[in-house]
Enzyme design. Structure first.
Site, PDB file in Angstrom:
ATOM      1  N   GLU A  26      10.517  30.803  19.052  1.00 39.80           N
ATOM      2  CA  GLU A  26       9.689  31.223  20.190  1.00 39.80           C
ATOM      3  C   GLU A  26      10.364  30.844  21.513  1.00 39.80           C
ATOM      4  O   GLU A  26      10.367  31.634  22.465  1.00 39.80           O
ATOM      5  CB  GLU A  26       8.318  30.555  20.078  1.00 39.80           C
ATOM      6  CG  GLU A  26       7.354  30.819  21.212  1.00 39.80           C
ATOM      7  CD  GLU A  26       6.103  29.980  21.057  1.00 39.80           C
ATOM      8  OE1 GLU A  26       5.811  29.174  21.965  1.00 39.80           O
ATOM      9  OE2 GLU A  26       5.421  30.106  20.016  1.00 39.80           O
ATOM     10  N   LYS A  77       6.493  25.555  10.990  1.00 39.87           N
ATOM     11  CA  LYS A  77       5.932  25.749  12.332  1.00 39.87           C
ATOM     12  C   LYS A  77       6.897  25.240  13.403  1.00 39.87           C
ATOM     13  O   LYS A  77       7.016  25.827  14.484  1.00 39.87           O
ATOM     14  CB  LYS A  77       4.593  25.022  12.444  1.00 39.87           C
ATOM     15  CG  LYS A  77       3.945  25.058  13.838  1.00 39.87           C
ATOM     16  CD  LYS A  77       3.721  26.466  14.336  1.00 39.87           C
ATOM     17  CE  LYS A  77       2.739  26.534  15.488  1.00 39.87           C
ATOM     18  NZ  LYS A  77       2.967  25.661  16.620  1.00 39.87           N
ATOM     19  N   SER A  93      -0.559  28.637  14.462  1.00 43.15           N
ATOM     20  CA  SER A  93      -0.127  29.417  15.617  1.00 43.15           C
ATOM     21  C   SER A  93      -1.180  30.472  15.930  1.00 43.15           C
ATOM     22  O   SER A  93      -1.819  31.007  15.032  1.00 43.15           O
ATOM     23  CB  SER A  93       1.222  30.089  15.352  1.00 43.15           C
ATOM     24  OG  SER A  93       1.661  30.815  16.484  1.00 43.15           O
ATOM     25  N   HIS A 111       9.448  27.868  13.798  1.00 40.95           N
ATOM     26  CA  HIS A 111       8.737  28.968  14.468  1.00 40.95           C
ATOM     27  C   HIS A 111       8.738  28.761  15.973  1.00 40.95           C
ATOM     28  O   HIS A 111       9.029  29.674  16.752  1.00 40.95           O
ATOM     29  CB  HIS A 111       7.306  29.031  13.917  1.00 40.95           C
ATOM     30  CG  HIS A 111       6.318  29.793  14.738  1.00 40.95           C
ATOM     31  ND1 HIS A 111       5.769  29.304  15.905  1.00 40.95           N
ATOM     32  CD2 HIS A 111       5.758  31.013  14.552  1.00 40.95           C
ATOM     33  CE1 HIS A 111       4.917  30.177  16.403  1.00 40.95           C
ATOM     34  NE2 HIS A 111       4.893  31.229  15.606  1.00 40.95           N
ATOM     35  N   ASN A 112       8.420  27.544  16.414  1.00 45.79           N
ATOM     36  CA  ASN A 112       8.377  27.267  17.851  1.00 45.79           C
ATOM     37  C   ASN A 112       9.767  27.287  18.473  1.00 45.79           C
ATOM     38  O   ASN A 112       9.932  27.689  19.625  1.00 45.79           O
ATOM     39  CB  ASN A 112       7.692  25.922  18.104  1.00 45.79           C
ATOM     40  CG  ASN A 112       6.187  26.047  18.086  1.00 45.79           C
ATOM     41  OD1 ASN A 112       5.637  26.893  17.387  1.00 45.79           O
ATOM     42  ND2 ASN A 112       5.511  25.203  18.831  1.00 45.79           N
TER      43      ASN A 112
END
Length: 302
Positions: free
Chosen positions: A180, A173, A121, A176-177
């Site tokens: 987001e 990840k 990221s 994480h997205n």
């Protein structure tokens, strides 16, 4: 260290530059020869075939793959497998589904090649600010690669870490997205509410600057929003069409599989899908149903 960077899109090229600035020797390869040549002029060693990639690296070899998830990643890993040997390492730093990592790790292990997945990221700002690196793989292999991660991260002891075995990096990840997505949707909705309170004449750029200091909603996303508003608040040149990389979808599917309620992330994904509709059939049907049961107004096209 000697590293082959495979895939020279914007992020791959910038990661190459950061690694070279940190003293590493980079061999670069891409299906677009012009991208290879551009980085050759900056000091990288260009390779124009898989055989050249392997021949340009000392053993044990190391390749960092930055290509689109799915078939492109599969093809790249299989091509590297043909020219690499036991003890070599392949890192997948793209946005692959973590379920693909187990398959890649098993495939490569048959030849004694190590596999590491790195959820990356930082976007276009990574060259200057460093990248957040979520790493999955064998502990001793990740430790051996420490100099690379320390160079790419914001600091040698910040912004990176091994989070588990192969697949764990991309799994973290992925979530994480998903987070987001929810954060971006909340900001977008909040600023639309502020914009539509016409009688106050709110300056959205001013609001972002106020929130950037001391507010509990301050974040890098808010900083980027401030940059957007500095260019103009009407956004008249931007279509309300929002793509998704796939990781939000995978996060929602994983939440369902794990029986974990994730309404905010799920709804933020649905709103991205709504943004791609020129006209919503569902909205039309809702209007028609309201008219049927309550005689509510229906707007007809002229």
């Amino acid at each position: 260290m000697d590293i082959a960077m495979i895939g020279l899109g914007k992020m791959g090229a910038n990661m190459t530059r950061r690694l070279m600035k940190g003293g590493h020797h980079l061999v670069v390869f891409d299906v677009n020869p012009a991208a290879v040549h551009a980085l050759e002029t900056e000091g990288a060693t260009g390779a124009y075939s898989w055989q050249e990639v392997a021949a340009s690296l000392p053993a044990p070899r190391l390749a960092w793959v930055m290509v689109p998830a799915g078939q492109a990643t599969d093809d790249t890993i299989e091509a590297l497998m043909e020219v690499f040997s036991a003890g070599d390492v392949i890192i997948d730093g793209g946005n692959s589904n973590y379920k693909d990592d187990a398959r890649h790790a098993t495939l490569l292990s048959k030849k004694g090649i190590h596999f590491v997945d790195v959820g990356t990221s930082g976007g276009v700002w990574g060259l200057e600010n460093g990248y957040s690196l979520m790493i999955g793989g064998e502990e001793d292999v990740v430790e051996r690669l420490r100099p690379i991660f320390e160079t790419l991260a914001p600091a040698s002891d910040k912004g990176w870490g091994r989070v588990g075995p192969a697949g764990a990096g991309h799994f973290v990840k992925m979530v994480h997205n998903g987070i987001e997505y929810g954060m971006m949707q909340a900001y977008a909705e909040g600023f639309e509410i502020l914009k539509n309170k016409k009688e106050f004449g709110l300056d959205l750029e001013q609001v972002t600057h106020i929130w950037q200091c001391g507010s509990v909603v301050r974040s890098w996303l808010l900083d980027l929003t401030a940059d957007v508003f500095a260019k103009g608040q009407d956004l008249k040149d931007i279509e309300s069409w929002v793509p998704d990389s796939g990781e939000g979808r995978w996060t929602v599917a994983e939440a369902i599989d794990l029986d974990v309620p994730a309404p905010v992330i799920t709804l933020s994904l649905m709103m991205r899908l709504v943004s791609r509709q020129d006209e919503s059939y569902a909205a039309k049907l809702l209007a028609a149903m309201r008219n049927e049961f309550g005689g509510h107004e229906v707007k007809h096209k002229e």
